[in-house]
Write a protein that holds these residues in place. Structure first.
Motif, PDB file in Angstrom:
ATOM      1  N   ARG A 228       0.749  -1.338   0.163  1.00  0.00           N
ATOM      2  CA  ARG A 228      -0.004   0.123  -0.091  1.00  0.00           C
ATOM      3  C   ARG A 228       0.844   1.135  -0.025  1.00  0.00           C
ATOM      4  O   ARG A 228       1.980   1.100   0.430  1.00  0.00           O
ATOM      5  CB  ARG A 228      -0.995  -0.122   1.228  1.00  0.00           C
ATOM      6  CG  ARG A 228      -1.853  -1.101   1.390  1.00  0.00           C
ATOM      7  CD  ARG A 228      -2.969  -0.925   2.152  1.00  0.00           C
ATOM      8  NE  ARG A 228      -3.859  -2.227   2.335  1.00  0.00           N
ATOM      9  CZ  ARG A 228      -4.874  -1.856   1.429  1.00  0.00           C
ATOM     10  NH1 ARG A 228      -5.155  -0.775   0.824  1.00  0.00           N
ATOM     11  NH2 ARG A 228      -5.927  -3.085   1.581  1.00  0.00           N
ATOM     12  N   PHE A 229       0.248   2.267  -0.570  1.00  0.00           N
ATOM     13  CA  PHE A 229       0.849   3.596  -0.684  1.00  0.00           C
ATOM     14  C   PHE A 229       1.187   3.984   0.749  1.00  0.00           C
ATOM     15  O   PHE A 229       2.503   4.725   1.004  1.00  0.00           O
ATOM     16  CB  PHE A 229       0.012   4.625  -1.363  1.00  0.00           C
ATOM     17  CG  PHE A 229       0.534   5.760  -1.916  1.00  0.00           C
ATOM     18  CD1 PHE A 229       1.880   5.738  -2.658  1.00  0.00           C
ATOM     19  CD2 PHE A 229       0.154   7.108  -1.449  1.00  0.00           C
ATOM     20  CE1 PHE A 229       2.418   6.922  -3.342  1.00  0.00           C
ATOM     21  CE2 PHE A 229       0.938   8.056  -2.160  1.00  0.00           C
ATOM     22  CZ  PHE A 229       1.831   8.052  -2.924  1.00  0.00           C
TER      23      PHE A 229
ATOM     24  N   GLY B  10      -2.064  18.022  -0.331  1.00  0.00           N
ATOM     25  CA  GLY B  10      -3.307  17.484   0.513  1.00  0.00           C
ATOM     26  C   GLY B  10      -3.910  16.270  -0.314  1.00  0.00           C
ATOM     27  O   GLY B  10      -4.303  15.546   0.787  1.00  0.00           O
ATOM     28  N   THR B  11      -3.788  16.245  -1.405  1.00  0.00           N
ATOM     29  CA  THR B  11      -4.409  15.029  -2.181  1.00  0.00           C
ATOM     30  C   THR B  11      -3.664  13.809  -1.631  1.00  0.00           C
ATOM     31  O   THR B  11      -4.083  12.911  -1.088  1.00  0.00           O
ATOM     32  CB  THR B  11      -4.548  15.111  -3.382  1.00  0.00           C
ATOM     33  OG1 THR B  11      -5.085  16.184  -3.902  1.00  0.00           O
ATOM     34  CG2 THR B  11      -5.010  13.900  -4.151  1.00  0.00           C
ATOM     35  N   VAL B  12      -2.407  13.897  -1.740  1.00  0.00           N
ATOM     36  CA  VAL B  12      -1.612  12.577  -1.256  1.00  0.00           C
ATOM     37  C   VAL B  12      -1.743  12.371   0.193  1.00  0.00           C
ATOM     38  O   VAL B  12      -1.801  11.149   0.615  1.00  0.00           O
ATOM     39  CB  VAL B  12       0.038  12.832  -1.661  1.00  0.00           C
ATOM     40  CG1 VAL B  12       1.034  11.745  -1.153  1.00  0.00           C
ATOM     41  CG2 VAL B  12       0.075  13.007  -3.269  1.00  0.00           C
ATOM     42  N   SER B  13      -1.492  13.581   1.085  1.00  0.00           N
ATOM     43  CA  SER B  13      -1.703  13.119   2.314  1.00  0.00           C
ATOM     44  C   SER B  13      -3.309  12.474   2.740  1.00  0.00           C
ATOM     45  O   SER B  13      -2.942  11.688   3.548  1.00  0.00           O
ATOM     46  CB  SER B  13      -1.602  14.731   3.048  1.00  0.00           C
ATOM     47  OG  SER B  13      -0.314  14.973   2.973  1.00  0.00           O
ATOM     48  N   GLN B  14      -4.034  13.034   2.033  1.00  0.00           N
ATOM     49  CA  GLN B  14      -5.503  12.382   2.389  1.00  0.00           C
ATOM     50  C   GLN B  14      -5.449  11.116   2.001  1.00  0.00           C
ATOM     51  O   GLN B  14      -6.119  10.009   2.401  1.00  0.00           O
ATOM     52  CB  GLN B  14      -6.437  13.269   1.807  1.00  0.00           C
ATOM     53  CG  GLN B  14      -6.818  14.646   2.173  1.00  0.00           C
ATOM     54  CD  GLN B  14      -7.871  15.332   1.614  1.00  0.00           C
ATOM     55  OE1 GLN B  14      -8.178  15.112   0.328  1.00  0.00           O
ATOM     56  NE2 GLN B  14      -8.264  16.560   2.264  1.00  0.00           N
ATOM     57  N   TYR B  15      -4.810  10.648   1.014  1.00  0.00           N
ATOM     58  CA  TYR B  15      -4.792   9.187   0.454  1.00  0.00           C
ATOM     59  C   TYR B  15      -4.259   8.518   1.315  1.00  0.00           C
ATOM     60  O   TYR B  15      -4.699   7.276   1.622  1.00  0.00           O
ATOM     61  CB  TYR B  15      -4.420   9.149  -1.051  1.00  0.00           C
ATOM     62  CG  TYR B  15      -4.099   7.744  -1.632  1.00  0.00           C
ATOM     63  CD1 TYR B  15      -5.335   7.045  -2.134  1.00  0.00           C
ATOM     64  CD2 TYR B  15      -2.930   7.109  -1.374  1.00  0.00           C
ATOM     65  CE1 TYR B  15      -5.069   5.972  -2.659  1.00  0.00           C
ATOM     66  CE2 TYR B  15      -2.853   5.988  -1.833  1.00  0.00           C
ATOM     67  CZ  TYR B  15      -3.999   5.176  -2.748  1.00  0.00           C
ATOM     68  OH  TYR B  15      -3.918   4.080  -3.049  1.00  0.00           O
ATOM     69  N   VAL B  16      -2.849   8.858   1.596  1.00  0.00           N
ATOM     70  CA  VAL B  16      -2.043   8.073   2.625  1.00  0.00           C
ATOM     71  C   VAL B  16      -2.894   7.726   3.940  1.00  0.00           C
ATOM     72  O   VAL B  16      -2.926   6.638   4.617  1.00  0.00           O
ATOM     73  CB  VAL B  16      -0.957   8.655   2.938  1.00  0.00           C
ATOM     74  CG1 VAL B  16       0.199   8.088   4.159  1.00  0.00           C
ATOM     75  CG2 VAL B  16       0.011   8.658   1.661  1.00  0.00           C
ATOM     76  N   GLN B  17      -3.373   8.989   4.628  1.00  0.00           N
ATOM     77  CA  GLN B  17      -4.199   8.522   5.692  1.00  0.00           C
ATOM     78  C   GLN B  17      -5.303   7.681   5.673  1.00  0.00           C
ATOM     79  O   GLN B  17      -5.654   6.759   6.116  1.00  0.00           O
ATOM     80  CB  GLN B  17      -4.845   9.888   6.285  1.00  0.00           C
ATOM     81  CG  GLN B  17      -3.824  11.049   6.517  1.00  0.00           C
ATOM     82  CD  GLN B  17      -4.235  12.364   6.923  1.00  0.00           C
ATOM     83  OE1 GLN B  17      -5.488  12.620   6.935  1.00  0.00           O
ATOM     84  NE2 GLN B  17      -3.475  13.197   7.580  1.00  0.00           N
ATOM     85  N   ALA B  18      -6.019   7.710   4.391  1.00  0.00           N
ATOM     86  CA  ALA B  18      -7.162   6.663   4.057  1.00  0.00           C
ATOM     87  C   ALA B  18      -6.619   5.354   3.963  1.00  0.00           C
ATOM     88  O   ALA B  18      -7.040   4.507   4.541  1.00  0.00           O
ATOM     89  CB  ALA B  18      -7.945   7.236   2.842  1.00  0.00           C
TER      90      ALA B  18
END
Length: 195
Positions: A32-33, A171-179
């Motif tokens: 996973r990312f 923001g997009t990458v951080s949200q993706y990683v948190q998800a």
């Protein structure tokens, strides 16, 4: 009848032995990312996450300052425009300093953090270049009418776009990683509960 019972027991044993192996090999094993790699350093990754969040905030601030210049360029005095560019330059310089720190910590970062640093680096360089050019045009032409005929409006537009892109990317990458991390945690808890 005995033959059927023996065959049934044999089939059940076969299914019992093959099923766990099939389940084992059927599990998706892609990384996973947001999952940590073996070369990361916990302290560096936490510090990098904080620096990336700070860079996103600074990019938003830069975007806000420059957006005011786009809308009010002809209405603002030379001094007001200069003040907004100074604030934007301060924020971009802080972004550059954070980027340098991240580059120095690169070996201890997560793969997604290294990738994100690599992705935003050209945007930071472009903002620095465009800010230098905008400041040079502003210093050279204090007359608003002449300033509007130079590359100054395009410099401001490019700075806005780069700051907007950078804030959005982080923001997009951080949200993706948190998800991804929340999903991994849920899968872990689900697996433990079903065991």
């Amino acid at each position: 009848m005995r033959l059927n019972v023996g065959r049934t027991i044999g089939m059940l044993l076969l299914v019992g032995l093959v099923m766990p192996a099939a389940m084992l090999f059927g599990i998706s094993t892609h990384q996973r990312f947001g999952i940590k790699s073996s070369t990361t350093n916990w302290y560096d990754t936490e510090q990098a996450t904080n620096l990336l969040d700070q860079m996103q905030t600074l990019a938003r601030n830069t975007r806000r300052q420059v957006a005011r210049l786009q809308v009010q360029e002809n209405q603002l005095t030379w001094l007001a425009q200069s003040g907004r560019l100074v604030v934007a330059r301060y924020d971009v310089n802080k972004i550059g300093a954070d980027l340098l720190r991240l580059d120095q910590m690169k070996k201890g970062l997560e793969p997604w953090q290294r990738s994100l640093v690599h992705k935003v680096t050209p945007e930071v360089h472009e903002m620095v270049y465009q800010l230098d050019a905008a400041i040079a045009h502003l210093k050279k032409h204090e007359n608003k009418s002449i300033l509007a005929l130079t590359q100054y409006p395009q410099n401001i537009n490019v700075i806005y776009k780069q700051a907007n892109r950078m804030a959005g990317t982080i923001g997009t990458v951080s949200q993706y990683v948190q998800a991804e991390q929340r999903m991994a945690t849920l899968e872990h808890h689900t697996a433990r509960a079903s065991s």
